[in-house]
Design an enzyme around this catalytic site. Structure first.
Site, PDB file in Angstrom:
ATOM      1  N   ARG A  22       1.003  -1.501   0.055  1.00  0.00           N
ATOM      2  CA  ARG A  22      -0.198  -0.014   0.043  1.00  0.00           C
ATOM      3  C   ARG A  22       0.922   1.277  -0.061  1.00  0.00           C
ATOM      4  O   ARG A  22       1.807   1.558  -0.705  1.00  0.00           O
ATOM      5  CB  ARG A  22      -1.260   0.050   1.118  1.00  0.00           C
ATOM      6  CG  ARG A  22      -1.761  -1.302   1.214  1.00  0.00           C
ATOM      7  CD  ARG A  22      -2.886  -1.329   2.179  1.00  0.00           C
ATOM      8  NE  ARG A  22      -3.850  -2.441   2.192  1.00  0.00           N
ATOM      9  CZ  ARG A  22      -3.613  -3.553   2.497  1.00  0.00           C
ATOM     10  NH1 ARG A  22      -2.411  -3.837   2.966  1.00  0.00           N
ATOM     11  NH2 ARG A  22      -4.728  -4.560   2.482  1.00  0.00           N
ATOM     12  N   LYS A  24      -0.672 -21.676   6.038  1.00  0.00           N
ATOM     13  CA  LYS A  24      -1.107 -20.655   6.857  1.00  0.00           C
ATOM     14  C   LYS A  24      -2.390 -20.051   6.159  1.00  0.00           C
ATOM     15  O   LYS A  24      -2.326 -19.690   5.059  1.00  0.00           O
ATOM     16  CB  LYS A  24      -0.175 -19.493   7.317  1.00  0.00           C
ATOM     17  CG  LYS A  24      -0.496 -18.632   8.290  1.00  0.00           C
ATOM     18  CD  LYS A  24       0.486 -17.811   8.764  1.00  0.00           C
ATOM     19  CE  LYS A  24       0.644 -16.499   7.622  1.00  0.00           C
ATOM     20  NZ  LYS A  24       1.732 -15.712   8.003  1.00  0.00           N
ATOM     21  N   LYS A  84      -5.568 -17.051   6.775  1.00  0.00           N
ATOM     22  CA  LYS A  84      -5.959 -15.935   7.447  1.00  0.00           C
ATOM     23  C   LYS A  84      -7.154 -15.907   8.397  1.00  0.00           C
ATOM     24  O   LYS A  84      -8.112 -16.845   7.818  1.00  0.00           O
ATOM     25  CB  LYS A  84      -6.120 -14.368   6.560  1.00  0.00           C
ATOM     26  CG  LYS A  84      -5.002 -14.003   5.612  1.00  0.00           C
ATOM     27  CD  LYS A  84      -3.866 -13.562   6.381  1.00  0.00           C
ATOM     28  CE  LYS A  84      -2.688 -12.954   5.687  1.00  0.00           C
ATOM     29  NZ  LYS A  84      -1.793 -12.591   6.377  1.00  0.00           N
ATOM     30  N   ASN A 129      -3.724 -10.908  11.672  1.00  0.00           N
ATOM     31  CA  ASN A 129      -3.563  -9.438  11.211  1.00  0.00           C
ATOM     32  C   ASN A 129      -3.929  -8.332  12.226  1.00  0.00           C
ATOM     33  O   ASN A 129      -4.284  -7.397  11.723  1.00  0.00           O
ATOM     34  CB  ASN A 129      -4.034  -9.382  10.032  1.00  0.00           C
ATOM     35  CG  ASN A 129      -3.102 -10.204   9.008  1.00  0.00           C
ATOM     36  OD1 ASN A 129      -3.740 -10.971   8.274  1.00  0.00           O
ATOM     37  ND2 ASN A 129      -1.896  -9.779   8.577  1.00  0.00           N
ATOM     38  N   GLU A 138       6.117  -9.096  12.666  1.00  0.00           N
ATOM     39  CA  GLU A 138       6.413  -8.549  11.292  1.00  0.00           C
ATOM     40  C   GLU A 138       6.167  -7.272  10.885  1.00  0.00           C
ATOM     41  O   GLU A 138       6.824  -6.409  10.245  1.00  0.00           O
ATOM     42  CB  GLU A 138       5.380  -9.430  10.313  1.00  0.00           C
ATOM     43  CG  GLU A 138       3.685  -9.096  10.539  1.00  0.00           C
ATOM     44  CD  GLU A 138       3.174  -9.829   9.396  1.00  0.00           C
ATOM     45  OE1 GLU A 138       2.442  -9.163   8.774  1.00  0.00           O
ATOM     46  OE2 GLU A 138       2.917 -10.843   9.427  1.00  0.00           O
ATOM     47  N   HIS A 169       9.264 -12.691   7.970  1.00  0.00           N
ATOM     48  CA  HIS A 169       8.241 -12.300   7.500  1.00  0.00           C
ATOM     49  C   HIS A 169       8.323 -12.117   6.011  1.00  0.00           C
ATOM     50  O   HIS A 169       9.315 -11.309   5.754  1.00  0.00           O
ATOM     51  CB  HIS A 169       7.238 -11.287   8.040  1.00  0.00           C
ATOM     52  CG  HIS A 169       6.320 -10.638   7.111  1.00  0.00           C
ATOM     53  ND1 HIS A 169       6.739  -9.240   6.639  1.00  0.00           N
ATOM     54  CD2 HIS A 169       5.126 -11.026   6.876  1.00  0.00           C
ATOM     55  CE1 HIS A 169       5.439  -8.990   5.768  1.00  0.00           C
ATOM     56  NE2 HIS A 169       4.529  -9.913   6.204  1.00  0.00           N
TER      57      HIS A 169
END
Length: 393
Positions: free
Chosen positions: A78, A190, A192, A223, A273, A323
């Site tokens: 981003r 993994k 989310k 997250n 991370e 990460h």
């Protein structure tokens, strides 16, 4: 007798007989990598962020008077990519004429060149690209893979896939992605979590466990989306799945909350991370806030800083799972004494001509010197800005 010139507080530029080479030229490239599908995790589902459509990279290429070369990179998801490039451009000429072997001193010099913007975040992420390029150059000059230059404890590292388990993907797609990853030699999966309705997370994980079986290592990543009570409830509900870890259950800077959660659960807690300096990770370690620490070399200032943190993590007997950026972290994880994990993302593959060998659940360190990667024509095509300093030999 060697002479020195004081250039920055606490550092000296050497000019003695031990200096056999100097940086003559460098090029900065701002590269925007588009993602095939907009990516959503819990931060999108809770309204904190928009879906991610691209990743911005800062590449640094270095050449010396003796003809040695190195390449390194940093990145931003981003916002932030143009800022990293702008800061790197401001400090780039500080590297010209330096001995490329003096990596620690050069790191300090570059940080002091931008001291007013601090020693974490965007500023040191820009420095990271220079630092990583210097380590790549040093290993190439020695004719060694970076892991071997650092002192490898193993020639391969356990790996798990993340890119197939984002929240935007329907459950059936997540199951198909997991099966494909395992078939391609990846060792763990993994996915989310952190959906506004926790029952959705548990249903997806139940389906995944049934699909891949009891023996496949599974991890989940929230997250940073849960508050402390929610993390406690979800953590207890997740115990039955035998997870390798629960990642970022709380805000990245909530060291006390992570510590209390880690102490109360059988499932290990992983985090780190999003932190942007070694000092921030020290707070995690001081509070016993993580069973698994997840530093990101480009985010914390490069390989020089990562090695400092790795030594501290080993001292505290922490598991390590760097990460993102597997192209860098494979080497660093291979040099960590305690058996680590490396995260598999195939997003960066178009940027490089080479590929990492993955089989039997592990990433394998190649015999190629340095990081073992060269920039592809596609990376050049996605370049949106460049800057050069010095003169190429």
């Amino acid at each position: 007798m060697a002479t020195t010139t004081n250039t920055t507080p606490g550092t000296f530029r050497t000019a003695g007989e031990a200096t056999l080479d100097r940086v003559a030229w460098l090029r900065l490239s701002s590269v925007t990598l588009p993602l095939a599908t907009p990516i959503s995790d819990a931060k999108v589902f809770t309204g904190r962020q928009r879906p991610m459509t691209e990743v911005a990279f800062l590449f640094v290429e270095i050449a010396t008077e003796q003809g040695h070369e190195g390449v390194g990179f940093s990145y931003s998801k981003r916002a932030g990519g143009p800022g990293q490039f702008a800061h790197a451009k401001e400090i780039a000429d500080q590297l010209i004429g330096e001995d490329p072997s003096d990596i620690g001193r050069i790191w300090t010099k570059l940080v002091w060149a931008g001291a007013s913007v601090g020693r974490s975040g965007l500023a040191t992420q820009a420095v990271a690209a220079f630092d990583i390029a210097l380590w790549d150059l040093k290993a190439k000059r020695a004719g060694l893979p970076l892991a071997k230059l650092l002192g490898a404890h193993r020639d391969s590292v356990r790996c798990y896939n993340t890119s197939g388990g984002f929240l935007h993907a329907p459950t059936e797609e997540v199951l198909d992605n997991a099966a494909a990853s395992l078939a391609n030699g990846i060792g763990g999966i993994k996915i989310k979590v952190g959906h506004p309705d926790g029952k959705y997370d548990l249903a997806r994980l139940t389906a995944l466990r049934e699909h891949v079986g009891d023996d496949v290592p599974l991890m989940v990543d929230a997250n940073q989306q849960w508050d402390r009570p929610t993390a406690q409830r979800m953590g207890r509900a997740l115990e039955e799945f035998g997870l390798v870890w629960i990642e970022e259950p709380l805000d990245a800077y909530d060291a006390k909350g992570h510590a209390a959660l880690a102490a109360s659960l059988d499932t290990p807690v992983a985090t780190g991370e999003m932190l942007a300096s070694v000092a921030e990770h020290v707070e995690l370690i001081r509070h016993d806030a993580a069973d698994v620490i997840q530093p990101d070399a480009p985010r914390i200032g490069g390989i020089t800083q990562f090695l400092k943190l790795a030594a501290l993590a080993e001292h505290h007997q922490l598991q390590l799972a760097p990460h993102f950026a597997m192209e860098i972290h494979l080497h660093l994880a291979a040099a960590y004494p305690i058996e680590p994990w490396v995260e598999h993302f195939d997003w960066l593959e178009p940027l490089f001509d080479e590929r990492i060998e993955i089989r039997d659940g592990r990433m394998h360190v190649s015999s190629r010197p340095g990081l073992g990667f060269t920039l592809s024509d596609q990376a050049r095509a996605w370049t949106v800005a460049e800057h050069e300093a010095g003169r190429r030999p």
